[in-house]
Design an enzyme around this catalytic site. Structure first.
Site, PDB file in Angstrom:
ATOM      1  N   ARG A 114      32.106  16.371  99.976  1.00 37.05           N
ATOM      2  CA  ARG A 114      30.682  16.107  99.798  1.00 37.05           C
ATOM      3  C   ARG A 114      29.960  17.415 100.092  1.00 37.05           C
ATOM      4  O   ARG A 114      30.576  18.418 100.424  1.00 37.05           O
ATOM      5  CB  ARG A 114      30.214  14.986 100.728  1.00 37.05           C
ATOM      6  CG  ARG A 114      30.293  15.354 102.196  1.00 37.05           C
ATOM      7  CD  ARG A 114      29.756  14.236 103.083  1.00 37.05           C
ATOM      8  NE  ARG A 114      29.826  14.621 104.476  1.00 37.05           N
ATOM      9  CZ  ARG A 114      29.608  13.790 105.488  1.00 37.05           C
ATOM     10  NH1 ARG A 114      29.308  12.528 105.264  1.00 37.05           N
ATOM     11  NH2 ARG A 114      29.679  14.204 106.724  1.00 37.05           N
ATOM     12  N   ASN A 152      21.265  13.763 103.434  1.00 38.69           N
ATOM     13  CA  ASN A 152      22.009  13.429 104.652  1.00 38.69           C
ATOM     14  C   ASN A 152      22.364  14.715 105.369  1.00 38.69           C
ATOM     15  O   ASN A 152      23.006  15.607 104.788  1.00 38.69           O
ATOM     16  CB  ASN A 152      23.304  12.681 104.294  1.00 38.69           C
ATOM     17  CG  ASN A 152      24.003  12.148 105.529  1.00 38.69           C
ATOM     18  OD1 ASN A 152      23.500  11.226 106.177  1.00 38.69           O
ATOM     19  ND2 ASN A 152      25.128  12.724 105.881  1.00 38.69           N
ATOM     20  N   GLU A 153      21.907  14.851 106.581  1.00 40.62           N
ATOM     21  CA  GLU A 153      22.310  15.962 107.448  1.00 40.62           C
ATOM     22  C   GLU A 153      22.255  17.318 106.741  1.00 40.62           C
ATOM     23  O   GLU A 153      23.276  17.994 106.555  1.00 40.62           O
ATOM     24  CB  GLU A 153      23.712  15.706 108.005  1.00 40.62           C
ATOM     25  CG  GLU A 153      23.783  14.466 108.875  1.00 40.62           C
ATOM     26  CD  GLU A 153      25.086  14.363 109.670  1.00 40.62           C
ATOM     27  OE1 GLU A 153      26.097  14.927 109.243  1.00 40.62           O
ATOM     28  OE2 GLU A 153      25.068  13.703 110.731  1.00 40.62           O
ATOM     29  N   GLU A 310      22.073   7.684 113.412  1.00 44.74           N
ATOM     30  CA  GLU A 310      23.511   7.404 113.320  1.00 44.74           C
ATOM     31  C   GLU A 310      24.139   7.556 114.693  1.00 44.74           C
ATOM     32  O   GLU A 310      23.797   8.486 115.437  1.00 44.74           O
ATOM     33  CB  GLU A 310      24.225   8.409 112.412  1.00 44.74           C
ATOM     34  CG  GLU A 310      24.074   8.208 110.944  1.00 44.74           C
ATOM     35  CD  GLU A 310      24.938   9.217 110.172  1.00 44.74           C
ATOM     36  OE1 GLU A 310      25.997   9.625 110.676  1.00 44.74           O
ATOM     37  OE2 GLU A 310      24.511   9.598 109.079  1.00 44.74           O
ATOM     38  N   GLU A 358      36.691   9.173 105.286  1.00 42.07           N
ATOM     39  CA  GLU A 358      36.310   8.707 106.628  1.00 42.07           C
ATOM     40  C   GLU A 358      36.714   7.255 106.865  1.00 42.07           C
ATOM     41  O   GLU A 358      36.028   6.515 107.566  1.00 42.07           O
ATOM     42  CB  GLU A 358      34.811   8.925 106.835  1.00 42.07           C
ATOM     43  CG  GLU A 358      34.477  10.411 106.879  1.00 42.07           C
ATOM     44  CD  GLU A 358      33.030  10.706 107.248  1.00 42.07           C
ATOM     45  OE1 GLU A 358      32.167   9.837 107.005  1.00 42.07           O
ATOM     46  OE2 GLU A 358      32.768  11.812 107.758  1.00 42.07           O
TER      47      GLU A 358
HETATM   48  C1  GLA Z   1      27.770  12.181 110.027  1.00 40.68           C
HETATM   49  C2  GLA Z   1      27.412  11.804 108.612  1.00 40.68           C
HETATM   50  C3  GLA Z   1      28.052  10.545 108.161  1.00 40.68           C
HETATM   51  C4  GLA Z   1      29.475  10.485 108.611  1.00 40.68           C
HETATM   52  C5  GLA Z   1      29.511  10.578 110.106  1.00 40.68           C
HETATM   53  C6  GLA Z   1      30.938  10.443 110.606  1.00 40.68           C
HETATM   54  O1  GLA Z   1      26.865  11.874 110.950  1.00 40.68           O
HETATM   55  O2  GLA Z   1      26.031  11.738 108.375  1.00 40.68           O
HETATM   56  O3  GLA Z   1      27.966  10.486 106.753  1.00 40.68           O
HETATM   57  O4  GLA Z   1      30.178  11.553 108.052  1.00 40.68           O
HETATM   58  O5  GLA Z   1      29.015  11.815 110.497  1.00 40.68           O
HETATM   59  O6  GLA Z   1      31.008  10.450 111.981  1.00 40.68           O
END
Ligand code: GLA
Length: 664
Positions: A114, A152-153, A310, A358
């Site tokens: 990703r 995301n992140e 999260e 994951e």
């Molecule tokens: C991050 C990501 C998630 C996943 C988690 C796994 O926080 O945002 O998509 O990969 O880690 O712990």
């Protein structure tokens, strides 16, 4: 203008990442029934669903998401609808090979994981905007929509030609002309002087040490570039319906080229992901620190509250092996975040996938299904959060502030520093941990944040000091605030150029010391201190210039010289700590510095291992991290059980009590 955020309605947010795109509709219905049973009211949907939403360029298949959102709405669950831009589909990478990222070594990455895109590549940005527009057009007024969750992140970097061009443009805006850039990066060293913008590149792999100013600016550039990728999505989502708040989830760690404090002014809600790396007592310390970081970003950026977006309902993925959380830990850590201002608890992830990278990450509905300890604990947590409805706006009371600055962390990572492993976030965490063990609640704040109510300001290896930062610190001290500065703080200006005349150039006069030489210590080295305990990591030749010695080095080349000093400035003290005291010594030191500043523990009667957080809404959170029941003096009503507390509350081993305190 934003209105009606999920937490405004009363209930705290509860849920997590849900990936219906991985499952057939019958599983969705089962999931939603289980969510209701667990008290879930918010789920993040669609984070990595791009290839399902747009299987071919320009062909959108949204019917399944219509059904998912309708199903959620029918069941009273709201959605944090994500834009899927953290994982472009295979067709995108094939079509736009120039948008695949290039590493510092010049390797172009390929599809297969990703986050494989360059956020400075026009094709990526166009595609990201266009899928966000499609979602905005279709769902901006969907009744299930509570929050937009962009991407995301954010945290990727790249060294491709698009990046290089964008970096030059960013530098031209920052510096105006090459003279200013040459000056900031001190390019007179090693013949690096630039005479044309075309000569300026990204810090790719080099023969030997790279220019520290260039490395620092590259991270700042990425922070701004990623921020613009976020804000362009945010703006079009907002335009579609200004009433829906927009955020993105922060990933923590100083490898992340994101200045989260600055970003906090651009999100409607600070949202962080937190996964402690420690599995023992360190996990509670890390949890408290992360929550206080988020709290500081929110308080000085988007505004109150913030959200734990999260966290792991069960397994912690540490280096080498997965650690399964023992019963009670998930609930206690979740409520620790809520105590420190999170508007709720969100997990990664709702249901564990059968495959994919994951597949063994933790989930509320694990591979074992809902007949599991983790699901039962999640259901109990849902009930506890329901009892805490309406408490999101409560603010934490703290009178100590620890300064935290992303750029100082980045600057200390340069390999040409006097020692490897220098770590501003780690030093901020160490100060926070010492205060945590002393029972003193601390704020973590970006330099420049208003310090009203702060009696003691701590600068932990806050290496960079712009003139504005120096002025901020001075104003605090001259207004009567106490100060504690640790080694390497204020040594350099905002470009990483050393402030000359003796360290720490920015604060010498306030501290009443002049440091002549550094004596970094080896990893296994300890220096005894005359006042008790030892120093680690670092030591220095400190010359007092007005300050009194509190503790001296006892042994070694610095034998008898000051290690910890304090300087009277008006009615306050400005402390200087030239080494990293061991944990006990640091706790004693900070307890004393806080005490002299008039700051006492939050709950002096609480035993060690009981974390107490007091808030201005009258709630006292007590988290028992020990294996024994703990009796804590308190009076009022215990919110989770409804029991009256008449002088003492007993907190179960590993448990939590939340007391609505009686106003005396
Ligand atoms: C991050 C990501 C998630 C996943 C988690 C796994 O926080 O945002 O998509 O990969 O880690 O712990």
């Amino acid at each position: 203008m934003t209105t009606k955020a999920p937490w405004d309605d009363g209930p705290l947010c509860y849920g997590g990442d849900w990936n219906p795109e991985q499952w057939p509709p019958e599983v969705w219905r089962e999931d939603v029934a289980l969510m209701r049973a667990a008290g879930v009211n918010l789920v993040t949907v669609g984070v990595f669903a791009w290839s399902r939403l747009e299987p071919e360029p320009g062909r959108h298949t949204l019917d399944w998401l219509d059904d998912v959102l309708d199903l959620l709405h029918a069941n009273g669950i709201r959605a944090a609808l994500a834009t899927p831009t953290a994982s472009p589909p295979p067709w995108f990478s094939l079509r736009h090979p120039d948008a695949l990222p290039v590493t510092a070594d010049g390797v172009r990455l390929t599809h297969g994981s990703r986050d494989t895109y360059c956020a400075a590549a026009p094709a990526y940005r166009d595609a990201a905007r266009s899928i966000a527009e499609v979602l905005a057009a279709r769902y901006a007024h969907h009744p299930a929509l509570a929050l937009w969750h962009v991407h995301n992140e954010y945290g990727t970097t790249c060294h491709c030609p698009h990046t290089e061009a964008a970096f030059r443009r960013w530098l031209a805006t920052r510096y105006g002309d090459l003279d200013a850039l040459n000056d900031a990066w001190v390019t007179s060293f090693w013949s690096q002087h630039y005479s044309d913008w075309a000569q300026v590149g990204t810090p790719r792999a080099t023969q030997y040490l790279a220019n520290p100013g260039q490395l620092l600016d590259f991270r700042r550039f990425w922070s701004d570039t990623l921020l613009s990728a976020y804000t362009e999505q945010r703006d079009l989502l907002r335009a579609a319906n200004p009433a829906v708040p927009v955020t993105t989830n922060y990933v923590l760690g100083d490898w992340v080229p994101v200045d989260h404090a600055r970003w906090a002014r651009e999100v409607d809600l600070v949202a962080v992901d937190h996964y402690p790396s420690a599995t023992g007592a360190g996990a509670e310390e890390q949890t408290a620190f992360a929550a206080d970081l988020a709290r500081g970003w929110a308080r000085h950026g988007s505004g109150w509250p913030w959200l734990l977006m999260e966290s792991a309902p069960n397994q912690i993925h540490t280096a080498g092996r997965m650690h399964t959380k023992e019963p009670g830990r998930m609930t206690r850590h979740s409520l620790a975040h809520v105590a420190r201002g999170s508007a709720g608890v969100m997990f990664f992830q709702w249901r564990a996938p059968a495959g994919g990278a994951e597949r063994f990450h933790s989930a509320v509905v694990s591979h074992a299904g809902a007949d599991s300890r983790v699901f039962r604990e999640a259901t109990d947590l849902g009930a506890a959060l329901a009892r805490l409805a309406g408490t999101a706006p409560g603010r934490v009371e703290a009178a100590v502030a620890i300064a935290y600055d992303a750029a100082s962390g980045w600057a200390l990572r340069h390999p040409g520093m006097p020692r490897d492993g220098l770590d501003h976030p780690g030093e901020a965490a160490a100060a926070h941990r010492a205060l945590w063990h002393a029972g003193v609640t601390a704020d973590v704040v970006p330099p420049g944040a208003p310090l009203d109510g702060c009696r003691l300001l701590v600068l932990p290896a806050l290496y960079l000091a712009s003139d504005a930062t120096v002025d901020w610190v001075r104003r605090h001290v001259h207004a009567g605030g106490h100060l504690l500065v640790t080694w390497l703080s204020g040594v350099a200006d905002e470009h990483g150029r050393v402030r000359l005349g003796g360290y720490p150039g920015a604060y010498r006069d306030l501290l009443g010391v002049r440091v002549e030489e550094f004596h970094p210590l080896a990893d296994d080295e300890h220096v005894p201190l005359s006042g008790g305990g030892t120093g680690r990591i670092w030591s220095e030749t400190v010359h007092p210039a007005g300050a009194e010695t509190v503790s001296a080095y006892a042994g070694g080349v610095l034998d008898g010289r000051p290690a910890i000093t304090r300087h009277r400035v008006g009615d306050a003290y400005a402390w200087y700590v030239s080494t990293r005291p061991d944990d006990d010594t640091y706790r004693h030191l900070l307890t004393e510095a806080a005490g002299l500043a008039g700051v006492t523990p939050t709950c002096p009667g609480a035993a060690p291992g009981v974390e107490a957080v007091r808030r201005d809404d009258g709630l006292l959170y007590l988290l028992n991290h020990t294996d024994e029941p703990q009796r804590v003096p308190a009076a009022g009503c215990e919110v989770l059980t409804g029991a009256t507390v008449d002088g003492v509350v007993t907190v179960a081993p590993g448990g939590v009590a939340v007391v609505r305190e009686e106003v005396p």
